[in-house]
Design an enzyme around this catalytic site. Structure first.
Site, short mmCIF file in Angstrom:
data_model
loop_
_atom_site.label_atom_id
_atom_site.label_comp_id
_atom_site.label_asym_id
_atom_site.label_seq_id
_atom_site.Cartn_x
_atom_site.Cartn_y
_atom_site.Cartn_z
N GLN A 146 0.83 -1.21 0.00
CA GLN A 146 0.00 0.00 0.00
C GLN A 146 0.86 1.26 0.00
O GLN A 146 1.82 1.36 0.77
CB GLN A 146 -0.93 0.04 1.21
CG GLN A 146 -1.95 1.17 1.12
CD GLN A 146 -2.80 1.33 2.35
OE1 GLN A 146 -2.32 1.81 3.37
NE2 GLN A 146 -4.07 0.96 2.28
N CYS A 192 -6.31 7.06 5.42
CA CYS A 192 -5.62 7.36 6.68
C CYS A 192 -6.05 8.74 7.20
O CYS A 192 -5.91 9.75 6.50
CB CYS A 192 -4.12 7.34 6.49
SG CYS A 192 -3.21 7.74 8.01
N ARG A 243 -8.01 -3.42 13.76
CA ARG A 243 -7.67 -3.36 15.19
C ARG A 243 -8.01 -4.63 15.96
O ARG A 243 -7.34 -4.97 16.93
CB ARG A 243 -8.37 -2.15 15.82
CG ARG A 243 -7.85 -0.82 15.32
CD ARG A 243 -8.63 0.35 15.88
NE ARG A 243 -9.99 0.38 15.37
CZ ARG A 243 -11.00 1.06 15.93
NH1 ARG A 243 -10.78 1.74 17.04
NH2 ARG A 243 -12.20 1.06 15.40
#
Length: 345
Positions: free
Chosen positions: A72, A102, A229
């Site tokens: 990425q 992001c 996460r």
């Protein structure tokens, strides 16, 4: 099965999200062992890649056992992204992914990552530049929009598909939400069910249990789920989701022996890739998660984060095994921790 260009994935694949300072080769190794179908590297700055920055170049390290894997990149300049795409080509990953999601200030406020959500025309031009520059399938990860007034993901999906992307991963929050509140999958479902969309759509955000994964699969019809996460310190989330989707039964949690074995593997891989000093230092953030739920574990945890050799750390982990022999850890709800200190929740 799900196809990203010529890459074939299993039905309803589970993807490991690219997470800065988390999704490195040691972490990817234990996620792959436990069922991740497609993984991505930490995001890499196109500008830093072109400047030959050592840290950015090292993030290009991929290994055959990780495949399929995508690299990425992020940036806000067409020429830089195109040049970075050609550099990525040389490393021969399975995919090239562009980060338009992001939310951290140092990225978004410089016109990259989620910052590009303010200018959809620019996003399209940046994406087209990458598609033209590489022979790899290009995918994108993004968010619903910049804020509640600009949730433009439906337009984004159509336009990015039109310039050649082969799959789209959508996080169900805006940039302004950061990681606050609950991820909204409604628009993700609308994108997936848009008759114009023919590329795979992967949903991302707040998947912390097998039950929720199956519920969202059925409710929104996404082709697969990207997990971030929830996998930190708990790579078993992938195998547990797969088991539940296939059988409808909740899989037993990992035994203490499994937890320690995976922790040791993660540690050894960390030392191999980062060297003894950095490898041990950066591993310290993971012990609390691997040992979560064990009663009175604080003493061992405090020792683990001050030790400086592999032998000392593994000795303490062996002590944990001996001290908790026969202990059956219950299923502990996965806490979606704020993994990035610069991303305040």
């Amino acid at each position: 099965m799900v196809k990203i260009d010529n890459l074939v994935l299993p039905d309803f694949p589970l993807l490991l999200a690219p997470m800065e300072d988390v999704s490195d080769p040691p972490f990817r190794a234990v996620c792959k062992d436990n069922g991740a179908d497609l993984m991505y590297t930490e995001f890499i700055s196109s500008e830093a890649l072109i400047r030959d920055a050592i840290k950015s170049r090292k993030k290009l390290d991929i290994f055959d056992y990780e495949r399929p894997i995508g690299i990425q990149i992020f940036g806000g300049d067409e020429d830089s992204l195109a040049m970075a795409s050609r550099i990525v080509d040389v490393t021969n990953p399975d995919l090239l992914d562009i980060n338009f999601g992001c939310p951290v200030k140092k990225v978004a406020c410089k016109g990259a990552g989620a910052g590009v959500l303010k200018d959809i025309d620019l996003m399209v031009r940046l994406t087209a530049a990458c598609v033209k520059a590489t022979k790899l399938p290009v995918t994108v990860k993004t968010r619903l929009g910049w804020d509640d007034a600009t949730k433009n993901i439906e337009e984004v999906a159509e336009r990015l598909q039109d310039v050649g992307i082969k799959a789209l991963s959508i996080h169900g929050r805006t940039r302004c939400q950061m990681y606050k509140g609950e991820a909204d999958w409604t628009l993700i479902g609308k994108v997936k069910n848009n008759p114009r969309i023919h590329i795979p759509i992967f949903g991302n955000g707040d998947i912390e249990s097998p039950q929720k994964a199956l519920e969202y699969k059925n409710r929104y019809g996404v082709d697969g789920i990207m997990i971030g996460r929830a996998a930190i310190g708990y790579p078993w989330i992938f195998r547990e989701i797969k088991h539940y989707v296939q059988t409808g039964e909740v899989m037993a949690p990992p035994t203490l022996e499994e937890r320690v074995a995976v922790c040791k593997k993660h540690l050894r891989k960390s030392l191999e890739w980062k060297g003894p000093k950095v490898g041990i230092f950066e591993m310290r953030r993971h012990y609390a998660n691997y040992l979560k739920g064990l009663p009175n574990i604080k003493e061992y945890r405090n020792r683990l984060v001050i030790l400086n050799t592999l032998e000392e750390i593994e000795s303490v982990l062996d002590e944990v095994l001996a001290a908790y022999q026969g202990f059956e850890a219950p299923h502990i709800p996965i806490e979606l921790i704020n993994y990035h200190e610069k991303c305040p929740v």
